[in-house]
Design a protein around this motif. Sequence first.
Motif, PDB file in Angstrom:
ATOM      1  N   TRP A 116      -2.041  -5.991  -3.289  1.00  0.00           N
ATOM      2  CA  TRP A 116      -3.304  -5.718  -2.607  1.00  0.00           C
ATOM      3  C   TRP A 116      -3.610  -4.241  -2.740  1.00  0.00           C
ATOM      4  O   TRP A 116      -2.710  -3.399  -2.723  1.00  0.00           O
ATOM      5  N   SER A 117      -4.890  -3.919  -2.830  1.00  0.00           N
ATOM      6  CA  SER A 117      -5.357  -2.538  -2.915  1.00  0.00           C
ATOM      7  C   SER A 117      -6.604  -2.400  -2.060  1.00  0.00           C
ATOM      8  O   SER A 117      -7.509  -3.238  -2.158  1.00  0.00           O
ATOM      9  N   PHE A 118      -6.633  -1.360  -1.201  1.00  0.00           N
ATOM     10  CA  PHE A 118      -7.757  -1.119  -0.290  1.00  0.00           C
ATOM     11  C   PHE A 118      -8.232   0.315  -0.390  1.00  0.00           C
ATOM     12  O   PHE A 118      -7.435   1.245  -0.328  1.00  0.00           O
ATOM     13  N   ALA A 119      -9.538   0.491  -0.466  1.00  0.00           N
ATOM     14  CA  ALA A 119     -10.140   1.819  -0.362  1.00  0.00           C
ATOM     15  C   ALA A 119     -10.062   2.263   1.102  1.00  0.00           C
ATOM     16  O   ALA A 119      -9.862   1.440   1.999  1.00  0.00           O
ATOM     17  N   PRO A 120     -10.231   3.568   1.361  1.00  0.00           N
ATOM     18  CA  PRO A 120     -10.196   4.056   2.747  1.00  0.00           C
ATOM     19  C   PRO A 120     -11.192   3.292   3.632  1.00  0.00           C
ATOM     20  O   PRO A 120     -12.321   3.029   3.233  1.00  0.00           O
ATOM     21  N   TRP A 133       4.384 -20.656   7.660  1.00  0.00           N
ATOM     22  CA  TRP A 133       4.177 -19.599   6.681  1.00  0.00           C
ATOM     23  C   TRP A 133       4.557 -18.242   7.274  1.00  0.00           C
ATOM     24  O   TRP A 133       4.364 -17.997   8.457  1.00  0.00           O
ATOM     25  N   HIS A 134       5.097 -17.369   6.433  1.00  0.00           N
ATOM     26  CA  HIS A 134       5.431 -15.999   6.803  1.00  0.00           C
ATOM     27  C   HIS A 134       4.901 -15.053   5.738  1.00  0.00           C
ATOM     28  O   HIS A 134       4.731 -15.441   4.582  1.00  0.00           O
ATOM     29  N   GLU A 135       4.649 -13.821   6.138  1.00  0.00           N
ATOM     30  CA  GLU A 135       4.241 -12.757   5.220  1.00  0.00           C
ATOM     31  C   GLU A 135       5.347 -11.708   5.193  1.00  0.00           C
ATOM     32  O   GLU A 135       5.969 -11.430   6.222  1.00  0.00           O
ATOM     33  N   ILE A 136       5.572 -11.142   4.031  1.00  0.00           N
ATOM     34  CA  ILE A 136       6.449  -9.986   3.864  1.00  0.00           C
ATOM     35  C   ILE A 136       5.588  -8.930   3.188  1.00  0.00           C
ATOM     36  O   ILE A 136       5.112  -9.136   2.071  1.00  0.00           O
ATOM     37  N   ILE A 137       5.359  -7.817   3.879  1.00  0.00           N
ATOM     38  CA  ILE A 137       4.485  -6.751   3.399  1.00  0.00           C
ATOM     39  C   ILE A 137       5.326  -5.537   3.067  1.00  0.00           C
ATOM     40  O   ILE A 137       6.170  -5.127   3.864  1.00  0.00           O
ATOM     41  N   TYR A 138       5.086  -4.928   1.906  1.00  0.00           N
ATOM     42  CA  TYR A 138       5.773  -3.697   1.496  1.00  0.00           C
ATOM     43  C   TYR A 138       4.716  -2.711   0.992  1.00  0.00           C
ATOM     44  O   TYR A 138       3.984  -3.025   0.045  1.00  0.00           O
ATOM     45  N   VAL A 139       4.630  -1.523   1.617  1.00  0.00           N
ATOM     46  CA  VAL A 139       3.604  -0.537   1.272  1.00  0.00           C
ATOM     47  C   VAL A 139       4.095   0.358   0.138  1.00  0.00           C
ATOM     48  O   VAL A 139       5.172   0.959   0.227  1.00  0.00           O
ATOM     49  N   ASP A 176      -6.523   8.112   4.189  1.00  0.00           N
ATOM     50  CA  ASP A 176      -7.726   8.697   3.581  1.00  0.00           C
ATOM     51  C   ASP A 176      -7.713   8.526   2.069  1.00  0.00           C
ATOM     52  O   ASP A 176      -8.488   9.169   1.362  1.00  0.00           O
ATOM     53  N   GLU A 177      -6.831   7.698   1.580  1.00  0.00           N
ATOM     54  CA  GLU A 177      -6.709   7.410   0.153  1.00  0.00           C
ATOM     55  C   GLU A 177      -6.577   5.902  -0.010  1.00  0.00           C
ATOM     56  O   GLU A 177      -6.470   5.168   0.971  1.00  0.00           O
ATOM     57  N   THR A 178      -6.568   5.438  -1.232  1.00  0.00           N
ATOM     58  CA  THR A 178      -6.348   4.022  -1.493  1.00  0.00           C
ATOM     59  C   THR A 178      -4.962   3.632  -0.991  1.00  0.00           C
ATOM     60  O   THR A 178      -4.000   4.371  -1.175  1.00  0.00           O
ATOM     61  N   THR A 179      -4.879   2.493  -0.342  1.00  0.00           N
ATOM     62  CA  THR A 179      -3.599   1.942   0.103  1.00  0.00           C
ATOM     63  C   THR A 179      -3.295   0.730  -0.763  1.00  0.00           C
ATOM     64  O   THR A 179      -4.150  -0.126  -0.969  1.00  0.00           O
ATOM     65  N   ARG A 180      -2.059   0.682  -1.275  1.00  0.00           N
ATOM     66  CA  ARG A 180      -1.608  -0.450  -2.088  1.00  0.00           C
ATOM     67  C   ARG A 180      -0.340  -1.005  -1.475  1.00  0.00           C
ATOM     68  O   ARG A 180       0.535  -0.249  -1.055  1.00  0.00           O
ATOM     69  N   PHE A 181      -0.272  -2.335  -1.426  1.00  0.00           N
ATOM     70  CA  PHE A 181       0.929  -2.963  -0.881  1.00  0.00           C
ATOM     71  C   PHE A 181       1.204  -4.283  -1.579  1.00  0.00           C
ATOM     72  O   PHE A 181       0.327  -4.881  -2.193  1.00  0.00           O
ATOM     73  N   ILE A 182       2.468  -4.678  -1.497  1.00  0.00           N
ATOM     74  CA  ILE A 182       2.895  -5.963  -2.016  1.00  0.00           C
ATOM     75  C   ILE A 182       2.938  -6.924  -0.840  1.00  0.00           C
ATOM     76  O   ILE A 182       3.407  -6.590   0.243  1.00  0.00           O
TER      77      ILE A 182
END
Length: 187
Positions: A116-120, A133-139, A176-182
């Motif tokens: 996943w990728s998000f702008a500010p 269901w479960h989520e595993i998030i890694y930034v 304040d920057e793009t955030t990317r996570f798995i």
Amino acid sequence: MSNILHKPKSDVLVHVSRNLRRLRLGAGLSQQALADASGISRRMIAGVENGEANVSLASLDRLALALGVDFTEMVRGPTAEPKNVNETMWRGDNPADFALLLGSAPAQREAQLWIWSFAPGQRYQAEPDPAGWHEIIYVMQGRLRLELEDEVIILAVGEFRVFASDQHYAYVNAADETTRFIRNSVL
């Protein structure tokens, strides 16, 4: 907001339309029978099959479950390998906003690997997944604000969180920057 894509003529929506019809007919189900089994309206199912409606990720999960197939079977293209999807499943308003489903592997039922990728300032409000269901998030970059029903967590680069996704939750770029996570989704 939690629809797979804002653009109704995307490749993945074409795949979903074809796959849903093929899988439903292969199971010998009418649109109404699938609606009854999945809890998704017949009108929505008809709209998705006709390529006229967008559908949420959670609704696709429910349709897949009712059809007895993996989520990836619902979204992958006709030439993709069985567990490799590599499809953009969601886009925000900014070109930096996207969710790319890379593939899935067996778990109790299924495991999915996403980038996943998000702008500010971007936010994604998710619908609850089916129970189990479960989520595993890694930034990997930036900071992610994870809003769960009973808590809010800020995850920095290198941090992760595991949570049950059968609740309302949201991802928010807290940098304040793009955030990317798995994101791994596991059942």
